[in-house]
Design an enzyme around this catalytic site. Structure first.
Site, short mmCIF file in Angstrom:
data_model
loop_
_atom_site.label_atom_id
_atom_site.label_comp_id
_atom_site.label_asym_id
_atom_site.label_seq_id
_atom_site.Cartn_x
_atom_site.Cartn_y
_atom_site.Cartn_z
N HIS A 1 -6.89 8.84 8.49
CA HIS A 1 -6.06 7.96 7.68
C HIS A 1 -6.94 7.15 6.71
O HIS A 1 -6.67 7.10 5.51
CB HIS A 1 -5.27 7.01 8.59
N GLU A 2 -7.99 6.55 7.24
CA GLU A 2 -8.88 5.74 6.39
C GLU A 2 -9.66 6.60 5.41
O GLU A 2 -9.91 6.19 4.28
CB GLU A 2 -9.83 4.91 7.26
N HIS B 1 -7.58 7.16 2.30
CA HIS B 1 -7.73 6.05 1.35
C HIS B 1 -9.04 6.19 0.57
O HIS B 1 -9.07 6.07 -0.65
CB HIS B 1 -7.77 4.70 2.09
#
Length: 155
Positions: A67-68, A71
């Site tokens: 998820h990170e 980004h």
């Protein structure tokens, strides 16, 4: 897992699932409470909540890392890196990252309790989510004293 192992794990996942190297820092941040991880826009570093790893294990933690990294890679590519952006949602689905991290045990959820206060002088009603100190606050319309008339829960 220590900081060096975390850095290597993030670098390996970045190459394996995104096909791009991770060239910044990854570290644990023990102060994170309500989130599994955080991407820092200015430094491009990643921070992770170590309690997520302790409580839910490596499989869930890898989803947070993905998820990170979504980004991270989208921001560096100049694409939509925010949660609501189509680019972010598509890359997250493609790589198998988690949309939300699981809540940690003991973490309090936002209360659905609602307080209804009534002015004794003019009858004006105030609906509030937080308790009001009746010794400190008065009616905004007439400056009369307030009383707690009802407390109920919203669905």
């Amino acid at each position: 897992m220590d900081q060096l192992e975390l850095q290597r794990l993030v670098e390996r996942i970045s190459l394996e699932f995104f096909g791009k190297p991770f060239r910044h820092g990854a570290r644990f941040n023990h102060r994170l409470r309500t989130t599994g991880g955080r991407y820092l826009l200015k430094t491009h570093d990643l921070e992770f909540n170590p309690k997520q790893l302790e409580v839910y294990g490596l499989e869930e933690f890898i989803k947070i890392i993905k998820h990170e990294l979504c980004h991270y890679h989208l921001h560096l590519a100049g694409k939509g890196y925010r949660h609501g952006d189509r680019d972010f949602k598509e890359l997250l689905k493609k790589t198998g990252g988690s949309r939300y991290c699981k809540a940690l045990p003991g973490q309090t959820r936002r209360s659905n309790r609602v307080y209804l206060y009534t002015c004794t002088a003019c009858g004006k009603e105030y609906v509030r989510r937080r308790k009001v100190d009746l010794n400190k606050y008065v009616c905004g319309a007439c400056r009369g004293p307030l009383v707690l008339s009802e407390m109920f829960s919203r669905p």
